[in-house]
Each structure stands twice: as C-alpha cells, then as structure tokens.
Design a protein around this motif. Structure first.
Motif, PDB file in Angstrom:
ATOM      1  N   ASP A  97       0.814  -1.221   0.000  1.00  0.00           N
ATOM      2  CA  ASP A  97       0.000   0.000   0.000  1.00  0.00           C
ATOM      3  C   ASP A  97       0.847   1.270   0.000  1.00  0.00           C
ATOM      4  O   ASP A  97       0.582   2.209  -0.745  1.00  0.00           O
ATOM      5  N   SER A  98       1.868   1.309   0.836  1.00  0.00           N
ATOM      6  CA  SER A  98       2.628   2.562   0.975  1.00  0.00           C
ATOM      7  C   SER A  98       3.372   2.943  -0.292  1.00  0.00           C
ATOM      8  O   SER A  98       3.787   4.085  -0.449  1.00  0.00           O
ATOM      9  N   VAL A 127       1.988   4.969  -4.681  1.00  0.00           N
ATOM     10  CA  VAL A 127       1.831   6.421  -4.769  1.00  0.00           C
ATOM     11  C   VAL A 127       2.804   6.891  -5.843  1.00  0.00           C
ATOM     12  O   VAL A 127       4.019   6.713  -5.701  1.00  0.00           O
ATOM     13  N   ASP A 135      -1.414   5.968  -8.738  1.00  0.00           N
ATOM     14  CA  ASP A 135      -1.934   6.067  -7.368  1.00  0.00           C
ATOM     15  C   ASP A 135      -3.155   5.152  -7.300  1.00  0.00           C
ATOM     16  O   ASP A 135      -4.212   5.502  -7.806  1.00  0.00           O
ATOM     17  N   PRO A 173      -6.479   3.070  -6.361  1.00  0.00           N
ATOM     18  CA  PRO A 173      -7.616   3.040  -5.428  1.00  0.00           C
ATOM     19  C   PRO A 173      -7.379   1.904  -4.426  1.00  0.00           C
ATOM     20  O   PRO A 173      -6.632   0.967  -4.689  1.00  0.00           O
ATOM     21  N   PRO A 182      -5.710   3.484   1.655  1.00  0.00           N
ATOM     22  CA  PRO A 182      -6.332   4.509   2.508  1.00  0.00           C
ATOM     23  C   PRO A 182      -5.562   5.831   2.444  1.00  0.00           C
ATOM     24  O   PRO A 182      -4.319   5.830   2.472  1.00  0.00           O
ATOM     25  N   LYS A 183      -6.278   6.915   2.326  1.00  0.00           N
ATOM     26  CA  LYS A 183      -5.630   8.235   2.207  1.00  0.00           C
ATOM     27  C   LYS A 183      -4.698   8.480   3.388  1.00  0.00           C
ATOM     28  O   LYS A 183      -3.603   9.017   3.238  1.00  0.00           O
ATOM     29  N   ALA A 184      -5.140   8.048   4.560  1.00  0.00           N
ATOM     30  CA  ALA A 184      -4.320   8.274   5.765  1.00  0.00           C
ATOM     31  C   ALA A 184      -2.947   7.617   5.614  1.00  0.00           C
ATOM     32  O   ALA A 184      -1.935   8.142   6.094  1.00  0.00           O
ATOM     33  N   ALA A 191      -1.580   6.723   2.479  1.00  0.00           N
ATOM     34  CA  ALA A 191      -0.901   7.343   1.330  1.00  0.00           C
ATOM     35  C   ALA A 191      -0.271   8.680   1.718  1.00  0.00           C
ATOM     36  O   ALA A 191       0.797   9.039   1.235  1.00  0.00           O
ATOM     37  N   ASP A 192      -0.938   9.387   2.652  1.00  0.00           N
ATOM     38  CA  ASP A 192      -0.402  10.701   3.078  1.00  0.00           C
ATOM     39  C   ASP A 192       0.933  10.573   3.814  1.00  0.00           C
ATOM     40  O   ASP A 192       1.675  11.551   3.956  1.00  0.00           O
TER      41      ASP A 192
END
Ligand code: KE4
Length: 428
Positions: A149-150, A153, A166, A168, A171-173, A175-176
């Motif tokens: 996941d990380s 991006v 990027d 789908p 989780p945005k949290a 990816a941020d």
C-alpha cells in the motif's frame, strides 16, 4: 506469425483472471494486442504455444540472468525437489543462501528470506518505521517497489504503464505518509529534509531506476541521499530487487560505492522461483521477530526448492568475467539499436548499466521521470510490434527496462539489430 492457440488461451483467461493475467504488465495493455502464451524457454529464447520463437529481452522480468532453463539450475531444482518441496522447519540451504547474500553484499550483516520483492520492500519499510518510531517515508516518482500500500503512490512499472500510479484501495491516511520526490533532484531532497527530515523513517530508492524504463542516478545523487539520511537518522533502503546481482555482483551499491542501511532483493536470487529477501545492519535486522518485536513471517520463506534455484544461479554469476561479458553484450545491443535508429531517421536514446538497459523514443538523454514520460510511446508501440513480428520480444511497455542474459549470443544481438533496422523504419 500464427497465434491461434495463444488467442484461444487468452479468451479463456480473460473470463477467469483479471485482464487474463496474473500480473498486469503481461497483458500488453499499453502496447495493444493480445499477449502470447509461453510453452517453454531455453537460453535467450522464449517459445510460444504456437511454435513461434522469440529472442527474449525480459527474462521473466530479471531472474533469468544466466538464461532460461540453465542446466545447472534445473539439475539443482530437480535434485532438491526429490527430497521434498517444503518443510516448514529450517533447512541447510537457507543458511547457505544467507551466507551467500551476506558475503556478496557486505552491507547485509543479516538477511531474511521472503517470497517476493513486494514482501521484501514492505517488510523493510515496516522495520524502518518500527526501528525509528517514525511513520513518514520517501519514495521517488516513477520508482516501483511492488504493490505494498505505501508504495502505490506515483508508482512506476505496471502502475505507470496502466496510468494508475496512485491505486484506489490505498487509505488516504496511509498514502499521506508517503512523500514522493522527483528522482535525481538533489535540491528537492535537501529541501524536504530541511523541512521534516527528523520525521522521516525511511527513504526507499531504486539505486538505478528500472520502472520508469532505465534511468541512472546522476553523479553524486545517491551520495546525497546517503548524507541526508545519515544526518537525520533516516533509514536508507536500496531497493535492489531489479539491480541486485544484475548491474554488478554486489549490486548497484557496489557499482556506486554506497552503503545503505537496508537492501531488498528478489528476481535473480530466486533463479525463477518465488523468492525475495531483505537485509542490512545487524542492529536493525535483530529487531525482526522472533529476535525482536517487529513482526514478519512466511509459510514458504526459504523453502528448499526456491533456495536451490537461487543458489545455483548465484553460483553461475560468480564465474570470472561474467559481468564484463554482460556489459559488452548490452553495449553491443544498445550501440546497434542507436545506429539502426539513426540510419532510419528515428530519434532514440539508450541508458545502460551492465545487464540492464533502456530504449527511449526521443532525442534527449533521459535522466528524469518527466523526460521518461514525455517520450514517444506511440512510436515505441509500433516498434514493439514490428520487433515481435520479427521474433524479438522487448518489454510490452515504454516504462520497463530491458535485460540481457549470459545466454544472449552476439548472433542473437546482431539478429535483433537487423530486425530493428526494419522495425525503426515502420516506427518512423
Ligand atoms: P515482485 O513483488 O514483483 O517480486 O517485486 C516487486 C518489485 C520491487 N522492486 C523493484 C525495483 C521491482 O522492479 C519490482 C518488480 N518489478 C516488476 C518489473 N518492473 C515485476 C514485473 C511484474 O510486475 O509483473
């Protein structure tokens, strides 16, 4: 070329597997047309189910540096498999593999075997975050570190090929927490570290980028990342899944003389079987379960058959002159491709590092993601198919590196260049 059997297989596959494949880049999505299905491979050649032969410049995306179905590898796998495929308890070949990797890559004081490059990189990031107590990480636009996941991006390879850098589902949290920098931009790295360097757990980098096609580090760039990470207590991770044992016996870190804190491996160390590994400083690796609290595990990690394939391959690459010969083959190919393109009035440039290379449709020398993605993808697409029709298989994406093996003869390379002389005329 007849592809009737491949077409029937792909028709069945499409109904049963997403895109008809088990890994996106194989689907020919970015070059168009249907993929051929392999029946067997030997040396530098792939043979499809319709009996067509291809000179193969992918080599299963890197593992087959000694050539497909090398007799020494097949013998080792056959011999070891006869005694059992997997034990779930330690076996001697795991120790031999660990001794080999730590000997050939001195920065790896300890190593853990896993089953893919993705497992290696996501484990290395977890280790860096656990060891530093920090959550943010840095990767580089166009670099690909597997599908953790990380990493999805602004990712390269298939994600870039399919236009979903990027993904789908991340989780945005999370990816941020991934900061993406432009590759080869030392000032951007300095500015980021000046701003929040003490919050960054890890920098993960392809020391030679192979997933936005092949892009080499600018002189001093890797040293600059090393300096910044040392200054701020950030873990420097060299993702050598592709470059490891391909650009030098000790990988890109040996070629550039940089010592990362952790390294990740895959591909060649499995010799075609599912294998990955991560390793590095003892004080970091000792924090991995069961010697430490940071958890990582795998049912088939270090299984004897995969170890046998990897060890047989790692034995072959230690032959005297192995890498000098690969470098000469790569230069013969790239020099020939550039000359063929020039004669056809087609602007191309190449990047090369020992047994990996990149062919870019465009006049300028490529050293950044922006340059790589502004190349003539349509021209590459026409060239790809013109070469395929002539029995030469290049990566089905403008954003993948190419790979030479010890099995590629000068005759194979000269035949490739002869095919390219015709193909460039059609790509023009
Ligand atoms: P795997 O999980 O696919 O074994 O490794 C992921 C990975 C990690 N790091 C780097 C630098 C890589 O190049 C890769 C995987 N490479 C791609 C080819 N560019 C694998 C091909 C595919 O996705 O099918």
């Amino acid at each position: 070329m007849n592809h009737a059997i491949s077409h029937d297989l792909f028709t069945r596959a499409i109904a049963l597997m997403p895109g008809g494949v088990n890994s996106p880049v194989r689907a020919f999505k970015s070059v168009g047309g249907d993929p051929f299905f392999a029946a067997r491979a030997e040396g530098a050649y792939l043979f499809d189910v319709d009996g067509n032969r291809y000179i193969d410049y992918i080599g299963s995306w890197g593992p087959m540096i000694a050539g497909h179905a090398h007799p020494a590898v097949i013998e080792a796998v056959t011999r070891v498999a006869a005694d059992g495929l997997s034990f779930g308890v330690p076996n001697a070949l795991e120790v031999t593999m660990a001794e080999t990797i730590t000997r050939l890559v001195p920065s790896c004081e300890m190593v853990r075997m896993v089953n893919s490059g993705t497992e290696a990189t996501l484990s290395a990031i977890r280790l860096a975050r656990g060891a530093t107590g920090r959550n943010r990480m840095v990767k580089f636009e166009g670099c690909y570190h597997g599908h953790g996941d990380s990493f999805l991006v602004k990712a390269g390879s298939g994600a870039l090929t399919l236009g979903v850098p990027d993904s789908p589902g991340v989780p945005k949290a999370l990816a941020d927490l991934t900061i993406t920098l432009p590759y080869n931009d030392a000032d951007a790295a300095s500015a980021l570290f000046a701003d929040c360097g003490d919050e960054i757990a890890a920098v993960i980098v392809e020391p030679i980028a192979g997933n936005m096609n092949c892009v080499l580090p600018n002189p001093g760039y890797l040293e600059h990342l090393r300096m910044l990470c040392t200054r701020h207590g950030t873990v420097l991770i060299f993702d050598e899944v592709m470059t490891g044992f391909r650009v030098a016996l000790g990988g890109a870190q040996a070629r550039y003389g940089i010592t990362p804190d952790l390294s990740t491996f895959g591909k060649i160390i499995g010799g075609g079987m599912p294998v990955g590994a991560y390793g590095g400083r003892r004080d970091l690796m000792a924090q991995i379960a069961p010697s430490g609290p940071i958890y990582q595990a795998g049912t088939l990690s270090g299984n004897p058959v995969a170890m046998a394939a990897g060890l047989a391959t790692l034995e072959l690459i230690q032959a005297p002159g192995f890498y000098e010969s690969l470098e000469a083959k790569t230069n013969r190919l790239c020099d020939g491709l550039e000359a063929a393109a020039r004669d056809a009035g087609v602007a191309v440039s190449t990047n090369r590092s020992c047994a990996m290379y990149g062919l870019f449709f465009g006049a300028e020398k490529v050293s950044t993601f922006a340059q790589a993605t502004s190349c003539d993808v349509a021209g590459f697409r026409r060239f790809f198919h013109a070469m395929l029709k002539r029995g030469v298989y290049f990566a089905p994406s403008a954003f993948e590196a190419g790979f030479i093996s010890a099995a590629h003869s000068d005759a194979d390379i000269d035949a490739t260049i002869a095919a390219a002389r015709e193909a460039f005329c059609m790509a023009a």
